[in-house]
Design an enzyme around this catalytic site. Structure first.
Site, mmCIF file in Angstrom:
data_model
loop_
_atom_site.group_PDB
_atom_site.id
_atom_site.type_symbol
_atom_site.label_atom_id
_atom_site.label_comp_id
_atom_site.label_asym_id
_atom_site.label_seq_id
_atom_site.Cartn_x
_atom_site.Cartn_y
_atom_site.Cartn_z
ATOM 1 N N SER A 134 0.853 -1.189 0.000
ATOM 2 C CA SER A 134 0.000 0.000 0.000
ATOM 3 C C SER A 134 0.883 1.231 0.000
ATOM 4 C CB SER A 134 -0.881 0.030 1.244
ATOM 5 O OG SER A 134 -1.482 1.311 1.369
ATOM 6 N N TYR A 182 -1.606 -0.779 10.125
ATOM 7 C CA TYR A 182 -1.689 -1.151 8.700
ATOM 8 C C TYR A 182 -0.417 -0.726 7.950
ATOM 9 C CZ TYR A 182 -3.918 -1.535 4.063
ATOM 10 O OH TYR A 182 -4.239 -1.857 2.771
#
Lengths: 247, 80
Positions: free
Chosen positions: A141, A154
């Site tokens: 990401s 995350y």
């Protein structure tokens, strides 16, 4: 039994994973797509039928070693082979400010988004080493590189995926196995549907291409990395984010 | 049926690409036969397949020579 290579795509019931599975299937791979529920796996099988690609859905809990072992056994039984392309796409978010983050919110992200990649890669490497060919493609990401408030868990996991991929790429390169990361920016999925127009406008100011990415934008990059054309790329992170972050 | 020793030697010769006469019982895979650490992992994989067994990691680490492999198989694999 088909000569086609088997590609395993985790989290293939919707969003980016679904598009990746479709793209690899159209390129001639047999695709095993995983979901966390029977209904999800059934949906994958039906979606594959609809678009005419070979493969089916399987249920797996990527945070369980036993479940992964069962999956590999099921693949062997169904297709008589092990995956030579592994796309670690399954992932979850549990956003919270660090000051409020519970141990459970931290641990579940690390388990599902990072430890699962360790387990699945290990399980699939045996077959790849025998074949002297393999592709491991991890979905990262942009926030693994840029950071994002509310996502310490995350972004830590996604940054770790990059380090993992570089180290593994160095370990198995001599066996013709490449390990790469595709790092999406903001992609139009269920996750970003929750944004309102004002939020989207604000977001587009940061994105030179002034739109959300599509799952297909990510899938095409993954498909390229899985192809023979990407033979000499390993340990790399390819950012697919419309220019919001340029490496 | 070839002996356990022959079967192990054959795997070592094929995996490491070395000539048969260098693969003595005592030759170390790494020091004498030029195996890298990944080769030793693959050798154990091949032994597992050849003898239809699973070798635990802590045992696998001790298999550094043909002799060690033969000893392990004799002690742990029935019917080999």
């Amino acid at each position: 039994m088909s000569d086609a290579k088997l590609a395993l795509v985790t989290g293939a019931s919707r969003g980016i994973g679904k598009a990746i599975a479709a793209s690899l299937g159209k390129s001639g791979f047999i695709v095993a797509g995983t979901a966390t529920s029977d209904a999800g796996a059934q949906g994958i099988t039906e979606a594959f039928k609809e678009i005419g690609i070979e493969g089916q859905g399987f249920v797996v809990n990527v945070s369980s070693a036993e479940s992964i072992d069962e999956l590999l056994a099921a693949l062997k039984e169904t297709y008589g082979k092990t995956p030579e392309v592994l796309v670690n796409n399954a992932g979850i978010t549990r956003d919270n400010l660090l000051m409020r983050m519970k141990d459970d919110e931290w641990d579940s992200i690390l388990q599902t988004n990072l430890t699962s990649i360790f387990r699945l890669s290990k399980a699939c490497l045996r077959g790849m080493m025998k074949a002297k060919w393999g592709r491991i493609i991890n979905i990262g990401s942009v926030v693994g590189t840029t950071g994002n408030p509310g996502q310490t868990n995350y972004s830590a996991a996604k940054a770790a995926v990059i380090g993992f991929s570089k180290s593994l790429a160095k370990e198995v390169g001599t066996r013709g196995i490449t390990v790469n990361v595709v790092a999406p920016g903001f992609i139009a999925t269920d996750m970003t549907d929750a944004l309102d127009d004002t939020q989207k406008e604000a977001l587009f100011k940061e994105i030179p291409l002034a739109r959300l990415g599509s799952p297909e934008d990510i899938a095409e990059t993954v498909n390229f990395l899985a192809s023979q054309g990407a033979n000499y790329i390993t340990g790399e992170t390819i950012h697919v984010n419309g220019g919001m972050y340029m490496g | 049926m070839s002996t356990i020793e022959d079967r192990v030697k054959k795997i070592v010769v094929e995996q490491l690409g070395v000539s048969e006469d260098t693969v003595t019982l005592e030759a170390s895979f790494v020091d004498d036969l030029g195996a890298d650490s990944l080769d030793t992992v693959e050798l154990v994989m091949l032994l597992e397949e050849e003898f239809d067994t699973e070798i635990p990691d802590d045992e696998a680490e001790k298999i550094n020579t043909v002799q060690a492999a033969v000893d392990y198989i004799k002690a742990n694999v029935e019917g080999a």
